[in-house]
Enzyme design. Structure first.
Site, PDB file in Angstrom:
ATOM      1  N   ASP A  24      -5.722   9.550   3.481  1.00  0.00           N
ATOM      2  CA  ASP A  24      -5.494  10.993   3.455  1.00  0.00           C
ATOM      3  C   ASP A  24      -6.027  11.868   2.745  1.00  0.00           C
ATOM      4  O   ASP A  24      -6.193  12.913   2.765  1.00  0.00           O
ATOM      5  CB  ASP A  24      -3.754  10.774   3.241  1.00  0.00           C
ATOM      6  CG  ASP A  24      -3.042  10.372   4.396  1.00  0.00           C
ATOM      7  OD1 ASP A  24      -3.185  11.078   5.489  1.00  0.00           O
ATOM      8  OD2 ASP A  24      -2.144   9.507   4.119  1.00  0.00           O
ATOM      9  N   ARG A  48       2.385  -1.702   3.604  1.00  0.00           N
ATOM     10  CA  ARG A  48       2.951  -0.604   4.320  1.00  0.00           C
ATOM     11  C   ARG A  48       4.386  -0.703   4.973  1.00  0.00           C
ATOM     12  O   ARG A  48       4.296  -1.121   6.223  1.00  0.00           O
ATOM     13  CB  ARG A  48       2.111  -0.063   5.481  1.00  0.00           C
ATOM     14  CG  ARG A  48       0.608   0.378   4.846  1.00  0.00           C
ATOM     15  CD  ARG A  48      -0.263   0.873   6.058  1.00  0.00           C
ATOM     16  NE  ARG A  48      -1.379   1.657   5.751  1.00  0.00           N
ATOM     17  CZ  ARG A  48      -2.507   1.258   5.609  1.00  0.00           C
ATOM     18  NH1 ARG A  48      -2.695   0.057   5.830  1.00  0.00           N
ATOM     19  NH2 ARG A  48      -3.535   1.972   5.485  1.00  0.00           N
ATOM     20  N   CYS A 101      -6.887   1.923  -2.239  1.00  0.00           N
ATOM     21  CA  CYS A 101      -6.392   1.060  -0.921  1.00  0.00           C
ATOM     22  C   CYS A 101      -6.861   1.763   0.387  1.00  0.00           C
ATOM     23  O   CYS A 101      -6.377   1.298   1.368  1.00  0.00           O
ATOM     24  CB  CYS A 101      -4.878   0.828  -1.059  1.00  0.00           C
ATOM     25  SG  CYS A 101      -3.816   2.502  -1.098  1.00  0.00           S
ATOM     26  N   HIS A 136      -3.747   5.255  12.301  1.00  0.00           N
ATOM     27  CA  HIS A 136      -3.182   4.037  12.015  1.00  0.00           C
ATOM     28  C   HIS A 136      -3.217   3.041  13.055  1.00  0.00           C
ATOM     29  O   HIS A 136      -3.175   1.849  12.850  1.00  0.00           O
ATOM     30  CB  HIS A 136      -1.655   4.364  11.853  1.00  0.00           C
ATOM     31  CG  HIS A 136      -1.552   5.260  10.382  1.00  0.00           C
ATOM     32  ND1 HIS A 136      -1.285   6.507  10.529  1.00  0.00           N
ATOM     33  CD2 HIS A 136      -1.566   4.852   9.307  1.00  0.00           C
ATOM     34  CE1 HIS A 136      -1.230   7.002   9.166  1.00  0.00           C
ATOM     35  NE2 HIS A 136      -1.395   5.882   8.420  1.00  0.00           N
ATOM     36  N   GLU A 138      -3.402  10.799  -3.046  1.00  0.00           N
ATOM     37  CA  GLU A 138      -3.821  10.785  -1.560  1.00  0.00           C
ATOM     38  C   GLU A 138      -3.787  12.367  -0.963  1.00  0.00           C
ATOM     39  O   GLU A 138      -4.010  12.642   0.105  1.00  0.00           O
ATOM     40  CB  GLU A 138      -3.011   9.987  -0.425  1.00  0.00           C
ATOM     41  CG  GLU A 138      -1.605  10.095  -0.678  1.00  0.00           C
ATOM     42  CD  GLU A 138      -0.991   8.954   0.519  1.00  0.00           C
ATOM     43  OE1 GLU A 138      -1.754   8.313   1.470  1.00  0.00           O
ATOM     44  OE2 GLU A 138       0.243   8.552   0.537  1.00  0.00           O
TER      45      GLU A 138
HETATM   46  C1  PEP Z   1      -4.304   6.223   2.880  1.00  0.00           C
HETATM   47  O1  PEP Z   1      -3.873   7.219   3.055  1.00  0.00           O
HETATM   48  O2  PEP Z   1      -5.413   6.059   2.270  1.00  0.00           O
HETATM   49  C2  PEP Z   1      -3.126   5.058   2.593  1.00  0.00           C
HETATM   50  C3  PEP Z   1      -3.796   3.919   2.314  1.00  0.00           C
HETATM   51  O3  PEP Z   1      -2.196   5.367   3.462  1.00  0.00           O
HETATM   52  P1  PEP Z   1      -1.952   5.345   4.948  1.00  0.00           P
HETATM   53  O4  PEP Z   1      -3.255   4.933   5.679  1.00  0.00           O
HETATM   54  O5  PEP Z   1      -0.915   4.431   5.319  1.00  0.00           O
HETATM   55  O6  PEP Z   1      -1.686   6.641   5.198  1.00  0.00           O
HETATM   56 MG    MG Z   2      -1.806   7.629   3.389  1.00  0.00          MG
END
Ligand code: PEP
Ligand code: MG
Length: 579
Positions: free
Chosen positions: A455, A297, A502, A189, A431
């Site tokens: 994920d 997010r 995404c 992140h 995911e």
């Molecule tokens: C993902 O897991 O691809 C996603 C977009 O969510 P995050 O990166 O916020 O976990």
């Molecule tokens: Mg995710």
């Protein structure tokens, strides 16, 4: 000049003095001193040693009393170093010889010793003791425990052991021009936030904090994952010119493609959306040619402060984003807290937080938090085209429970006569492998899917997205991942619902045609900066070719095979972009 290679986390080139933030957050920067100041700086070092020795003695005593004398011996070792007059002399000599401040002398001398110890496996513990000693001395010398990164008064690149996503999110982009960290993976992140903020970043450098002193000049090339410490003139020149080529290429692509639709030469239209963490990013996405926001997010509302946001705070944020969009769609994801996106208390103790009470599981366990958020989304949704998305769904039952809470919220709003948008599209993120496998069942109950590859990859391949040691195994194009994406797309098509993607894979240009060939017609990307290039690719490759290429990739037996296919396809179809 020294060159280090890490993981390219956020594209772009930054060239600035470094600002080293050790793991406790102590700050120091190079301060050259005049010869007259030398005695005073030597005196400061002596005093810092004395104070450090006093602290260490106290600590040794406390540990011996409260923990174990055996453990206290570690600190006796520190005390011995602080009492060693030859050791102290080295620091004072550094001040004298280089005309540098006490802080810089501490950093330099300890770095030298740490390196010597690191080269010998049996002395690795002593190397870590050196870190401890350095932190202590610097804290004493700087007179404070933590310096607020928000108070920087000149432009720097940050060098740190690690930066959390909330720490990254609060960086002042006027001052922080890049960062380089020891830890971190490509889909962490922290990397996502850096990309959203357009800060060039390289992570997973292993021991950059040991190799850099505050004030060293650093080149951080976030596109290739290279960091250069104290570059020579020639290298500096080369990177300055790369930097300006990079920036002007961006500008001309932007002018050429921003307002054009993403349509393949054989007429297939693709929606290109942007991902955001903060409403203020919406104008930037639109300015780069995004047709909406495919992932908001919202958990970043929680990271900014200790308490959960109020309904009004939620509402204000959503309304702000919606207003910026002037009727274009926005997919608001309910909070995805937990794992590396949680700064609170009760979750910290989980042994496997990525497999624990994160995301929708946390919301269902704390329905009041979800209720507050849903009320705010439903109220704000009257002002534009907002949709709701639940993250990390792994069973149909979870989706139904979330929807049941939403139904109660709508009923409450109706009873209270509060204006809201009851008729709102609801979708889920795919995911978790179980969701991809059960996509048909889920498709019957929602209006859209959005594939979260970040994920999905980590859960499918059992590779932690934040762990640099297994970063080489984190393969977006692993055939197993591609097959799960395909299953999801097929299920959506069969049940006539939309399916987007995404995860970070969507913003990685080398995967653009693969993703489209798998059948996706909506991609939400970050950083927005890449949108013109994505449009350029889509406008130059016929969908028919992309489909045939995706079929080949799906039939591959190994990620190395798909990587090779991707490389060859991209080079053949777009030689000017992939060489
Ligand atoms: C993902 O897991 O691809 C996603 C977009 O969510 P995050 O990166 O916020 O976990
Ligand atoms: Mg995710």
């Amino acid at each position: 000049m020294e060159i280090r290679r890490g993981i390219a986390a956020s594209p772009g080139i930054a060239i600035r003095e470094s600002f080293v933030l050790d793991s406790e957050g102590v700050r120091f920067s190079r301060i050259a001193i005049s010869p007259e100041e030398v005695p005073q700086e030597k005196e400061r070092i002596e005093q810092a040693f004395a104070k450090a020795l006093f602290e260490v003695d106290e600590l040794t005593q406390q540990v011996a009393d409260r923990i174990a004398p055996r453990v206290a011996e570690i600190f006796s070792g520190h005390a011995a170093m602080l009492q060693d007059s030859n050791f102290l002399e080295e620091f004072k000599e550094a001040v004298q010889e280089y005309n540098i401040s006490a802080e810089v002398a501490v950093s330099r001398v300890i770095r030298r010793w740490r390196r010597i110890f690191q080269e010998n496996d049996s002395l690795a513990m002593v190397a870590s003791d050196m870190n401890d000693l350095e932190r202590r001395l610097l804290r004493i010398l700087t007179g404070r425990r933590r310096e607020d990164l928000k108070n920087l008064n000149h432009e720097v690149v940050i060098v740190a052991r690690d930066l959390g996503p909330s720490q990254t999110a609060s960086l002042d982009t006027n001052m922080v021009k890049g960062f380089a960290t020891d830890l971190g993976g490509p889909a962490s992140h922290t990397a996502i936030v850096a990309r959203a903020m357009n800060i060039p970043a390289v992570v997973g450098l292993e021991n950059i904090t040991a190799d850099v002193s505050g004030g060293d000049v650093l080149i951080v090339d976030g596109s290739t994952g290279v960091v250069i410490i104290n570059p020579d003139e020639e290298t500096l020149e080369e990177y300055r010119s790369r930097q300006s080529v990079y920036e002007s290429r961006d500008r001309s692509l932007l002018e050429q493609y921003r307002d054009k639709p993403a349509v393949t030469p054989d007429g297939v239209k693709v929606d290109i959306f942007g991902n955001i963490e903060f409403p203020k990013e919406v104008p930037g996405c639109l300015a780069h040619g995004a047709e909406g926001i495919g992932l908001y997010r919202t958990e970043f509302l929680y990271l900014a402060k200790e308490q959960s946001p109020t309904e009004q705070e939620h509402f204000d944020a959503y309304l702000k984003a919606i207003k910026f969009l002037h009727g274009k769609p926005i997919i608001i994801r309910t909070m995805d807290l937990g794992a590396d996106k949680f700064v609170g208390h009760d979750l910290d103790s989980e042994r496997n937080p990525f497999l624990g009470c994160r995301s929708i599981r946390y919301c269902l366990a704390n329905p009041e938090l979800l209720r507050t958020q849903l009320r705010a989304i439903l109220r704000a949704a009257q002002f534009g085209d907002a949709r709701i998305m639940f993250p990390m769904i792994s069973t149909v039952q979870e989706l139904r429970s979330a929807r049941a809470i939403m139904a109660e919220v709508i009923e409450d709003l109706e009873k209270q006569g509060i204006p809201h948008q009851a008729d709102i599209e609801v979708g889920v993120m795919i995911e978790v492998p179980s969701a991809a496998i059960m996509a048909e069942e889920l498709a019957r109950e929602v209006s859209f899917f959005s594939i979260g590859t970040n994920d999905l990859i980590q859960y499918t391949l059992a590779v932690d997205r934040n762990n640099r040691r297994v970063a080489h195994m984190y393969s977006p194009a692993h055939p197993a991942v591609l097959r799960l994406i395909k299953m999801t797309v097929d299920a959506a098509e069969k049940h006539k619902i939309r399916c987007g993607l995404c995860g970070e894979m969507g913003g990685d240009l080398k995967f653009t045609m693969l993703v489209l060939g798998l059948g996706l017609r909506q991609v939400s990307v970050s950083p927005a900066l890449v949108i013109p290039e994505i449009k350029k690719i889509i406008r130059s490759v016929p969908m028919e070719k992309a489909r045939a290429f995706a079929d080949q990739a799906l039939a591959a037996s190994d990620p190395a095979e798909t990587d090779d296919l991707i490389r060859r396809f991209n080079r053949e179809m777009m030689p000017d972009m992939f060489n």
